[in-house]
Design a protein around this motif. Structure first.
Motif, PDB file in Angstrom:
ATOM      1  N   SER A  57      38.305  37.387  36.415  1.00 35.49           N
ATOM      2  CA  SER A  57      37.634  37.853  37.623  1.00 35.49           C
ATOM      3  C   SER A  57      38.112  37.111  38.871  1.00 35.49           C
ATOM      4  N   PHE A  58      37.878  37.755  39.997  1.00 37.14           N
ATOM      5  CA  PHE A  58      38.104  37.174  41.318  1.00 37.14           C
ATOM      6  C   PHE A  58      36.791  37.178  42.090  1.00 37.14           C
ATOM      7  N   VAL A  59      36.799  36.489  43.221  1.00 44.24           N
ATOM      8  CA  VAL A  59      35.729  36.587  44.211  1.00 44.24           C
ATOM      9  C   VAL A  59      36.322  37.215  45.461  1.00 44.24           C
ATOM     10  N   GLY A  60      35.730  38.278  45.935  1.00 42.67           N
ATOM     11  CA  GLY A  60      36.147  38.905  47.179  1.00 42.67           C
ATOM     12  C   GLY A  60      35.100  38.689  48.241  1.00 42.67           C
ATOM     13  N   ARG A  61      35.513  38.283  49.421  1.00 44.16           N
ATOM     14  CA  ARG A  61      34.564  38.041  50.514  1.00 44.16           C
ATOM     15  C   ARG A  61      35.014  38.790  51.756  1.00 44.16           C
ATOM     16  N   LEU A  62      34.171  39.724  52.185  1.00 44.32           N
ATOM     17  CA  LEU A  62      34.433  40.432  53.435  1.00 44.32           C
ATOM     18  C   LEU A  62      33.427  39.897  54.448  1.00 44.32           C
ATOM     19  N   ALA A  90      36.974  21.093  41.110  1.00 38.13           N
ATOM     20  CA  ALA A  90      37.064  22.496  40.715  1.00 38.13           C
ATOM     21  C   ALA A  90      36.519  23.369  41.839  1.00 38.13           C
ATOM     22  N   VAL A  91      37.353  24.262  42.360  1.00 36.89           N
ATOM     23  CA  VAL A  91      36.976  25.152  43.455  1.00 36.89           C
ATOM     24  C   VAL A  91      37.577  26.530  43.190  1.00 36.89           C
ATOM     25  N   TRP A 122      37.756  33.447  40.484  1.00 41.76           N
ATOM     26  CA  TRP A 122      36.386  33.178  40.054  1.00 41.76           C
ATOM     27  C   TRP A 122      36.314  31.818  39.366  1.00 41.76           C
ATOM     28  N   LEU A 123      35.325  31.001  39.737  1.00 34.86           N
ATOM     29  CA  LEU A 123      35.125  29.705  39.097  1.00 34.86           C
ATOM     30  C   LEU A 123      34.046  29.846  38.026  1.00 34.86           C
ATOM     31  N   PRO A 124      34.416  29.803  36.743  1.00 40.42           N
ATOM     32  CA  PRO A 124      33.417  30.010  35.684  1.00 40.42           C
ATOM     33  C   PRO A 124      32.398  28.866  35.644  1.00 40.42           C
ATOM     34  N   GLY A 125      31.187  29.193  35.263  1.00 43.33           N
ATOM     35  CA  GLY A 125      30.134  28.197  35.149  1.00 43.33           C
ATOM     36  C   GLY A 125      28.821  28.763  35.639  1.00 43.33           C
TER      37      GLY A 125
END
Length: 276
Positions: A57-62, A90-91, A122-125
């Motif tokens: 996964s990724f993180v998308g920020r608009l 971790a970031v 995506w940072l898992p956790g």
């Protein structure tokens, strides 16, 4: 056409998701139509967990936040890049476009100011590390120290780090809470007086020390922006408020969030005075 701000919340989010899918197809080489997009939050930024079929996964920020133009967004991504490269904190690691850019300008219909899109890994956790468990509070402190060590030792060309300066005046006296009419109405005269008093008390502490006590800071380092990783470590997310300031501000935010959580826990677990 109505302004973007006049649209219902659901219509705003649908508009932003359609734009994000288009950006992902055009600038990142992803199949925008085939992605799973799960909304994580929508306030100043629309944030999604974005998952291509069979891939991580990724993180998308608009970002539809006024006052955060593209140069400031790029500075944020550049710091995240140095942190990811250091392997000490971790970031979410920034993902550049197919032509090497950290940030894509986006025109949102009905909105005057340019918006921006950024993509990160995506940072898992899980959020809000369980600080009561042995070693976790120490890990939170160690991560905070490593974040500041990176700021102090990894050069970024600080004159090019285009981010807000966070001090007592900008946080408490000229910030949104007192500068906006809505904020002043919500606070009232009594609340405004309390903020002024707090500013007077903490300003001397923020003036102590020298240049080594100031640098790049997260700016919003509470427990909800910390991730308890699968290996038992602590990572950091949401650098949208990062800037320059006294390292004490990050430390105080971490401690304040733990104190607030602890106070809330005690309030819900103590017997009611009426019942006793």
């Amino acid at each position: 056409m109505p302004s973007f701000s006049q649209l219902p919340h659901a219509a705003q989010l649908a508009t932003l998701e359609a734009l994000a899918r288009s950006v992902l197809s055009e600038h990142y080489g992803l199949d925008g139509a085939g992605l799973t997009m799960e909304v994580q939050q929508y306030e100043d930024n629309a944030v999604w967990r974005i998952t291509p079929p069979g891939q991580p996964s990724f993180v998308g920020r608009l970002s539809v936040r006024d006052g955060r133009p593209a140069p400031q967004q790029r500075s944020e991504m550049q710091w995240l890049e140095t942190l990811a490269a250091s392997r000490t904190v971790a970031v979410p690691e920034p993902v550049t476009t197919t032509d090497g850019r950290y940030v894509v300008p986006v025109d949102v219909p009905g909105r005057d100011e340019h918006s921006t899109f950024a993509l990160l890994r995506w940072l898992p956790g899980t959020a809000e590390p369980p600080y009561q468990q042995p070693g976790v509070a120490q890990a939170m402190g160690r991560t905070t120290a490593q974040l500041h060590h990176n700021a102090a030792t990894v050069p970024m060309g600080e004159e090019d780090f285009d981010r807000p300066v966070w001090d007592a005046e900008t946080i408490l006296l000229t910030g949104h809470a007192l500068a906006s009419p809505a904020g002043r109405r919500q606070l009232g005269a009594e609340g405004a007086a309390v903020l002024h008093k707090v500013a007077e008390q903490i300003t001397p502490a923020l003036r102590e020390g020298g240049a080594d006590d100031r640098g790049r800071i997260h700016g919003d380092l509470h427990r909800e922006n910390m991730i308890y990783t699968e290996g038992g470590g602590v990572g950091v997310i949401d650098f949208d408020d990062c800037g320059t300031g006294h390292y004490l501000l990050d430390i105080a935010t971490v401690l304040s969030s733990v104190h607030g959580s602890r106070a809330g826990h005690l309030a819900t677990t103590r017997p009611s005075p009426i019942a006793s």
